[in-house]
Design an enzyme around this catalytic site. Structure first.
Site, PDB file in Angstrom:
ATOM      1  N   GLY A  71       0.921  -1.274  -0.047  1.00 43.98           N
ATOM      2  CA  GLY A  71      -0.112  -0.091  -0.074  1.00 43.98           C
ATOM      3  C   GLY A  71       0.783   1.185   0.065  1.00 43.98           C
TER       4      GLY A  71
ATOM      5  N   CYS B  98       5.371  -6.364   1.910  1.00 44.41           N
ATOM      6  CA  CYS B  98       5.577  -4.777   1.900  1.00 44.41           C
ATOM      7  C   CYS B  98       4.736  -4.065   3.102  1.00 44.41           C
ATOM      8  CB  CYS B  98       5.236  -4.330   0.442  1.00 44.41           C
ATOM      9  SG  CYS B  98       6.290  -2.974   0.183  1.00 44.41           S
ATOM     10  N   TYR B  99       3.929  -3.286   2.695  1.00 44.88           N
ATOM     11  CA  TYR B  99       3.259  -2.545   3.698  1.00 44.88           C
ATOM     12  C   TYR B  99       2.452  -3.558   4.863  1.00 44.88           C
ATOM     13  CZ  TYR B  99      -0.025   0.770   5.532  1.00 44.88           C
ATOM     14  OH  TYR B  99      -0.890   1.839   6.493  1.00 44.88           O
TER      15      TYR B  99
ATOM     16  N   HIS C 243       7.869  -7.871  -3.117  1.00 51.74           N
ATOM     17  CA  HIS C 243       6.571  -8.207  -3.915  1.00 51.74           C
ATOM     18  C   HIS C 243       6.830  -9.526  -4.633  1.00 51.74           C
ATOM     19  CE1 HIS C 243       4.343  -4.231  -3.237  1.00 51.74           C
ATOM     20  NE2 HIS C 243       5.517  -3.902  -3.246  1.00 51.74           N
TER      21      HIS C 243
ATOM     22  N   GLU D 219       4.581 -11.335  -5.638  1.00 57.25           N
ATOM     23  CA  GLU D 219       3.535 -11.520  -6.774  1.00 57.25           C
ATOM     24  C   GLU D 219       3.820 -11.112  -7.996  1.00 57.25           C
ATOM     25  OE1 GLU D 219       3.489  -9.314  -4.228  1.00 57.25           O
ATOM     26  OE2 GLU D 219       2.416  -7.271  -4.901  1.00 57.25           O
TER      27      GLU D 219
ATOM     28  N   SER E 136     -20.013  -9.266 -27.840  1.00 55.69           N
ATOM     29  CA  SER E 136     -19.123  -8.397 -28.868  1.00 55.69           C
ATOM     30  C   SER E 136     -18.238  -9.003 -30.069  1.00 55.69           C
ATOM     31  CB  SER E 136     -18.273  -7.490 -27.952  1.00 55.69           C
ATOM     32  OG  SER E 136     -17.274  -8.567 -27.396  1.00 55.69           O
ATOM     33  N   GLY E 137     -18.296 -10.405 -29.811  1.00 54.57           N
ATOM     34  CA  GLY E 137     -17.363 -11.187 -30.612  1.00 54.57           C
ATOM     35  C   GLY E 137     -15.898 -11.207 -30.082  1.00 54.57           C
ATOM     36  N   GLY E 138     -15.826 -10.793 -28.773  1.00 52.74           N
ATOM     37  CA  GLY E 138     -14.593 -10.693 -28.249  1.00 52.74           C
ATOM     38  C   GLY E 138     -14.611 -11.870 -27.099  1.00 52.74           C
ATOM     39  N   VAL E 139     -13.443 -12.155 -26.719  1.00 54.01           N
ATOM     40  CA  VAL E 139     -13.292 -13.471 -25.760  1.00 54.01           C
ATOM     41  C   VAL E 139     -14.133 -13.354 -24.554  1.00 54.01           C
ATOM     42  CG1 VAL E 139     -11.135 -12.628 -24.871  1.00 54.01           C
ATOM     43  CG2 VAL E 139     -11.710 -15.099 -24.754  1.00 54.01           C
ATOM     44  N   ASP E 140     -14.137 -12.240 -23.908  1.00 54.51           N
ATOM     45  CA  ASP E 140     -14.807 -12.133 -22.620  1.00 54.51           C
ATOM     46  C   ASP E 140     -16.541 -12.576 -22.604  1.00 54.51           C
ATOM     47  OD1 ASP E 140     -12.261 -11.293 -21.977  1.00 54.51           O
ATOM     48  OD2 ASP E 140     -12.920  -9.371 -21.621  1.00 54.51           O
ATOM     49  N   SER E 141     -16.939 -11.844 -23.558  1.00 52.09           N
ATOM     50  CA  SER E 141     -18.358 -12.165 -23.707  1.00 52.09           C
ATOM     51  C   SER E 141     -18.688 -13.620 -24.468  1.00 52.09           C
ATOM     52  CB  SER E 141     -19.168 -11.103 -24.440  1.00 52.09           C
ATOM     53  OG  SER E 141     -18.427 -10.690 -25.724  1.00 52.09           O
ATOM     54  N   ALA E 142     -17.668 -13.885 -25.044  1.00 51.36           N
ATOM     55  CA  ALA E 142     -17.832 -15.528 -25.875  1.00 51.36           C
ATOM     56  C   ALA E 142     -17.777 -16.303 -24.657  1.00 51.36           C
ATOM     57  CB  ALA E 142     -16.950 -15.561 -26.841  1.00 51.36           C
TER      58      ALA E 142
ATOM     59  N   LYS F 163      -7.745 -11.538 -17.907  1.00 48.32           N
ATOM     60  CA  LYS F 163      -8.018 -12.073 -19.247  1.00 48.32           C
ATOM     61  C   LYS F 163      -7.170 -13.425 -19.545  1.00 48.32           C
ATOM     62  CE  LYS F 163      -8.906  -9.641 -22.681  1.00 48.32           C
ATOM     63  NZ  LYS F 163     -10.203  -9.384 -22.959  1.00 48.32           N
TER      64      LYS F 163
HETATM   65  N1  LIG Z   1     -20.710  -4.441 -29.782  1.00 49.42           N
HETATM   66  C1  LIG Z   1     -21.194  -4.815 -28.445  1.00 49.42           C
HETATM   67  N2  LIG Z   1     -22.206  -5.427 -28.591  1.00 49.42           N
HETATM   68  C2  LIG Z   1     -22.911  -6.119 -27.358  1.00 49.42           C
HETATM   69  N3  LIG Z   1     -22.190  -6.271 -26.210  1.00 49.42           N
HETATM   70  C3  LIG Z   1     -21.090  -5.376 -26.233  1.00 49.42           C
HETATM   71  C4  LIG Z   1     -20.446  -4.738 -27.329  1.00 49.42           C
HETATM   72  N4  LIG Z   1     -18.919  -4.381 -27.058  1.00 49.42           N
HETATM   73  C5  LIG Z   1     -18.735  -4.799 -25.781  1.00 49.42           C
HETATM   74  N5  LIG Z   1     -19.823  -5.611 -25.226  1.00 49.42           N
HETATM   75  C6  LIG Z   1     -20.140  -5.863 -23.677  1.00 49.42           C
HETATM   76  O1  LIG Z   1     -19.427  -5.227 -23.076  1.00 49.42           O
HETATM   77  C7  LIG Z   1     -18.416  -6.353 -22.344  1.00 49.42           C
HETATM   78  C8  LIG Z   1     -17.049  -5.731 -22.036  1.00 49.42           C
HETATM   79  O2  LIG Z   1     -16.295  -5.292 -23.458  1.00 49.42           O
HETATM   80  P1  LIG Z   1     -14.782  -5.972 -23.448  1.00 49.42           P
HETATM   81  O3  LIG Z   1     -14.403  -5.218 -24.828  1.00 49.42           O
HETATM   82  O4  LIG Z   1     -14.182  -5.754 -22.404  1.00 49.42           O
HETATM   83  O5  LIG Z   1     -15.132  -7.683 -23.613  1.00 49.42           O
HETATM   84  P2  LIG Z   1     -15.110  -8.463 -24.899  1.00 49.42           P
HETATM   85  O6  LIG Z   1     -15.449  -7.864 -26.011  1.00 49.42           O
HETATM   86  O7  LIG Z   1     -15.888  -9.488 -24.485  1.00 49.42           O
HETATM   87  O8  LIG Z   1     -13.624  -9.212 -25.006  1.00 49.42           O
HETATM   88  P3  LIG Z   1     -12.429  -8.411 -25.314  1.00 49.42           P
HETATM   89  O9  LIG Z   1     -11.993  -7.658 -24.270  1.00 49.42           O
HETATM   90  O10 LIG Z   1     -11.455  -9.588 -25.894  1.00 49.42           O
HETATM   91  O11 LIG Z   1     -12.549  -7.337 -26.558  1.00 49.42           O
HETATM   92  C9  LIG Z   1     -18.274  -7.497 -23.214  1.00 49.42           C
HETATM   93  O12 LIG Z   1     -17.990  -8.632 -22.710  1.00 49.42           O
HETATM   94  C10 LIG Z   1     -19.908  -7.380 -23.676  1.00 49.42           C
HETATM   95  O13 LIG Z   1     -20.645  -8.073 -22.671  1.00 49.42           O
HETATM   96  N1  LIG Z   2       4.752  -0.978  -1.680  1.00 47.19           N
HETATM   97  C1  LIG Z   2       4.578  -0.782  -0.563  1.00 47.19           C
HETATM   98  O1  LIG Z   2       3.567  -1.590   0.038  1.00 47.19           O
HETATM   99  C2  LIG Z   2       5.230   0.468   0.208  1.00 47.19           C
HETATM  100  C3  LIG Z   2       4.900   0.316   1.518  1.00 47.19           C
HETATM  101  C4  LIG Z   2       5.228   1.845   2.190  1.00 47.19           C
HETATM  102  N2  LIG Z   2       4.357   2.755   1.645  1.00 47.19           N
HETATM  103  C5  LIG Z   2       6.613   2.052   2.045  1.00 47.19           C
HETATM  104  O2  LIG Z   2       7.233   2.798   1.285  1.00 47.19           O
HETATM  105  O3  LIG Z   2       7.448   1.436   2.436  1.00 47.19           O
HETATM  106 MG   LIG Z   3     -14.397  -6.246 -26.700  1.00 48.80          MG
END
Ligand SMILES: Nc1ncnc2c1ncn2[C@@H]1O[C@H](COP(=O)(O)OP(=O)(O)OP(=O)(O)O)[C@@H](O)[C@H]1O
Ligand SMILES: NC(=O)CC[C@H](N)C(=O)O
Ligand SMILES: [Mg+2]
Ligand SMILES: O=c1[nH]c(=O)c2[nH+]cn([C@@H]3O[C@H](COP(=O)(O)O)[C@@H](O)[C@H]3O)c2[nH]1
Length: 529
Positions: A64, A91-92, A178, A180, A233-239, A384
C-alpha cells in the site's frame, strides 16, 4: 466491489487478500489461485470478526502507498494475528505485521525501487530451497528495523536488515518485497511455501472449477423460467460468458450484438458469419449506428463519451428485449443482462477498495443509474489470461480465444476529438491496414493489442504528389501485456512499421503522418481516452 464466485467452503480452502490500496492486490489473489487455492480480495475496512466469519485458511496483507506510522494510515486490528488463522504480509502488510506485534518500522532513508538483491541468511520454512542470493522486486521507503519477538529473521538486503521473517508456530510470516510480480525471482515459490507449508492450504482449486461453479451459480440466480440477454461483442470475454450462461439456462439465453457504428472494418459481418457458426448461439444483431452517433455529436470529453456509450448500450438492450419477449412464451420477461466484465474493468472504473477511477469502462462505471436488468457477470473476478484458459476448456475456437481485446466503446475512444462518421471511416481504413500488416508479419500472438488512434483535432503539413497537404496524424499503439493492468510498448520490427506507415499515408486520404506511441502503462494507459 461485489465478491466473485463464492465456492463452497467445504470443497475449497479460502484465502482472503486484504487490500491496503495496493496497485496489485488482485494480482496476489491471482497468484494464490495459481497455487491452486481459492482467493478473494477484501477491503482493509472489513472488521476482523467478519473476515474470521468467512472461515479463511489464510489471510494475506497487501502492499500500500501509506506509511504504517502515519496518523490515519490504513491499519488492521492486531487481533488478526491472534485468531489462529495464518497471516502473510507483503511490503506494507509486512510492516503492519511488524508494528502490530511490537516490532519497529521507520523511514531509514534507504529506499529501494525495482530490482534488488536479497541475501537469505536462514531459509526457515518460507524461503526453504530457494537460492541464498536472488533478485526480487522492491518498492518501499520504510523498513522494518526491529522484528517482533518470537520471529526468525530470514533475509536481508544491502540496506534492509529485516527483509523477511516468520514465526511458523503462530502461522505468521512476511516479506518486504513483492513476490506477486513477475520480476521477483522465486516469488511463486515463496507464496506456495506460505500457503501450503505454513498455512496448510489444500490444493484443490483449478480454473476448471470456475466454469462449473459459475454454471451452478447462474442456474440459481436466474431460476427456472427467467430469460437473459447476453451483451455479445465477438470478443473473448463475452464469448466465454455466453458459453457459461448457455450451459446454465440453455435457449432461455439470447445474445445481442450491438453495431454502434464504432466497430472496425468488416467486424459486424465477421461476427454474424463466424460467431454463430462456431458457437451455435442465438444471435440478434442490432443496427444502432445512428442512435450512437447522434448521442455522441459534439462530445469531446473522454469520460462523457464513455458515459454516453454505456447508457446507449443499455437503451439498445432494453429495446431488443421488447422484440425478444414478443417471440417468447407468456410471462418470461428478460430480467438478466449477461456481460463479459473482467476484474481490470472493475478496478479501473474505481470499483476496487480505495482505488482511483482511471477511466469508466462502459460496462461498469459507464452504466446508467436506472439500469433495470440484474447483471450476470461470471468473469468479474478474473483476468484475461485466466478467461482464455476457461475459453479453451469450454472448447471455443482459437480465433475467438486469442483475439486481441477490443474495447466496448470501440473507435469512439480512439478518435481524439468529436466522433463523426467521416472520421470513423478514416480511422477504420488506417486500422484495417495496421491489423492486416501485423497479421502478415506473423506477430499477432506476440502483441497484446494494437490500438490505432486518430488525432482528429490535430493537423500537420505534408507534401504529397508535389503538393501541400494539411492532414491528420495517426498514432500506432502496439503493446505487450499479461493482463492489461500494466503494459509495455511493443518493439515492432522497423520493416513492419515502415510498411504500415507507407500504406496508411498512401491509401488513407486525410492522413499524412504516422507516429508510434512508446509509452508504457503506467504512466500511460493502453487506450488514449
Ligand atoms: N458491440 C457490442 N455489443 C454488445 N455487447 C458488447 C459490445 N461491446 C462490448 N460489449 C459488452 O461489454 C463487455 C466488455 O467489453 P470488452 O471489450 O471488455 O469484452 P469483450 O469484447 O467480450 O472481450 P475483449 O476484451 O476480448 O474485447 C463485453 O464482454 C460485452 O458483454
Ligand atoms: N509497496 C508498499 O507496500 C510500500 C509500503 C510503504 N508505503 C513504503 O514505502 O515502505
Ligand atoms: Mg471487446
Ligand atoms: O470493454 C471495454 N470497455 C471500456 O470502456 C474500456 N476501456 C478500456 N478498455 C480495455 O481495457 C484494457 C485496459 O485499458 P487502458 O489501459 O486503456 O485502461 C485495454 O484492453 C482496453 O482496450 C475497455 N474495454
Amino acid at each position: 466491489m461485489t465478491v466473485p464466485a463464492d465456492p463452497s467452503q467445504h470443497e475449497h480452502d479460502l484465502v482472503l487478500v486484504v487490500d491496503f490500496g495496493a496497485q496489485y492486490a488482485q494480482l496476489i489473489a491471482r497468484r494464490v489461485r495459481e497455487a491452486r487455492v481459492y482467493s478473494e480480495v477484501v477491503p482493509h475496512t472489513m472488521p476482523v470478526e467478519e473476515m474470521v466469519a468467512r472461515n479463511p485458511r489464510a489471510i494475506i496483507l497487501s502492499g500500500g502507498p501509506s506509511s504504517v506510522y502515519e496518523a490515519g494510515a490504513p491499519a488492521v486490528d492486531p487481533a488478526i494475528f491472534r485468531t489462529g488463522t495464518a497471516v502473510f504480509g507483503m511490503c506494507y502488510g509486512f510492516q503492519l505485521m511488524a508494528q502490530g506485534l511490537g516490532g519497529t518500522v521507520s523511514a531509514t532513508g534507504a529506499r529501494e525501487y525495482g530490482r534488488t538483491r536479497v541475501h537469505v541468511g536462514h531459509p526457515g520454512t518460507l524461503l526453504g530451497g530457494i537460492p541464498l542470493e536472488h533478485n526480487v522486486w522492491m518498492s518501499h521507503g520504510d523498513s522494518v528495523t526491529g522484528a517482533p519477538e518470537g520471529f526468525d529473521v530470514l533475509a536481508s538486503t544491502e540496506s534492509t536488515p529485516v527483509a523477511a521473517f516468520e514465526d511458523v508456530d503462530r502461522g505468521l510470516a512476511g516479506v518486504q518485497w513483492h513476490p506477486e510480480v513477475l520480476h521477483s525471482e522465486h516469488g511463486q515459490k515463496v507464496l506456495e511455501h506460505f500457503l501450503w507449508d505454513i498455512a496448510g492450504c489444500r490444493q484443490t482449486w483449478t480454473i476448471g472449477n470456475i466454469a462449473e461453479e459459475q454454471i451452478e451459480r447462474i442456474r440459481e440466480q436466474v431460476g427456472p423460467d427467467a430469460r437473459a440477454i447476453c451483451a455479445l461483442s465477438g470478443g473473448v470475454d463475452s464469448a466465454v460468458a455466453a458459453a457459461i450462461v448457455q450451459k446454465a439456462i440453455g435457449d432461455r439465453l439470447t445474445c445481442v450484438y450491438v453495431d454502434h457504428g464504432l466497430m472496425r472494418k468488416g467486424e459486424t459481418e465477421q461476427i454474424e458469419r463466424d460467431f454463430v457458426a462456431s458457437t451455435g448461439a442465438q444471435l440478434v444483431v442490432v443496427d444502432a449506428e445512428k442512435q450512437f452517433l447522434d448521442a455522441l455529436a459534439g462530445v469531446t470529453d473522454p469520460e462523457t463519451k464513455r458515459k454516453i456509450i454505456g447508457r446507449e448500450f443499455i437503451r439498445t438492450f432494453e429495446a431488443a428485449e421488447v422484440d425478444i419477449i414478443k417471440s417468447a412464451p407468456e410471462g418470461s420477461k428478460v430480467k438478466f443482462l449477461v456481460q463479459g466484465t473482467l476484474y481490470p474493468d472493475v478496478v479501473e472504473s474505481g470499483g476496487g477498495e480505495g482505488a482511483a477511477n482511471i477511466k469508466s469502462h462502459h460496462n461498469v462505471g459507464g452504466l446508467p443509474e436506472d439500469l433495470e436488468f440484474e447483471l450476470v457477470e461470471p468473469l468479474r473476478a478474473l483476468f484475461k489470461d485466466e478467461v482464455r484458459l476457461v475459453g479453451e476448456q469450454l472448447g471455443l475456437p482459437p480465433e475467438i480465444v486469442w483475439r486481441h481485446p477490443f474495447p466496448g466503446p470501440g473507435l469512439g475512444i480512439r478518435i481524439i476529438g468529436e466522433v463523426t462518421r467521416e472520421r470513423l471511416d478514416i480511422l477504420r481504413e488506417a486500422d484495417a491496414i495496421a491489423r492486416e500488416e501485423l497479421t502478415r508479419s506473423g506477430l499477432d500472438r506476440d502483441i497484446w493489442q494494437f490500438p490505432v488512434v486518430l488525432l482528429a483535432d490535430v493537423r500537420s503539413v505534408g507534401v504529397q504528389g508535389d503538393g501541400r497537404t494539411y492532414g491528420h496524424p495517426i498514432v500506432l499503439r502496439p503493446v505487450t501485456s499479461e493482463d492489461a493492468m500494466t503494459a509495455d510498448w511493443a518493439r515492432l520490427p522497423y520493416e513492419v512499421l515502415e510498411k504500415i506507415s507507407t500504406r496508411i499515408t498512401n491509401e488513407v486520404r486525410e492522413v499524412n503522418r504516422v507516429t508510434v506511441d512508446i509509452t508504457s502503462k503506467p504512466p500511460g494507459t493502453i487506450e488514449w481516452e
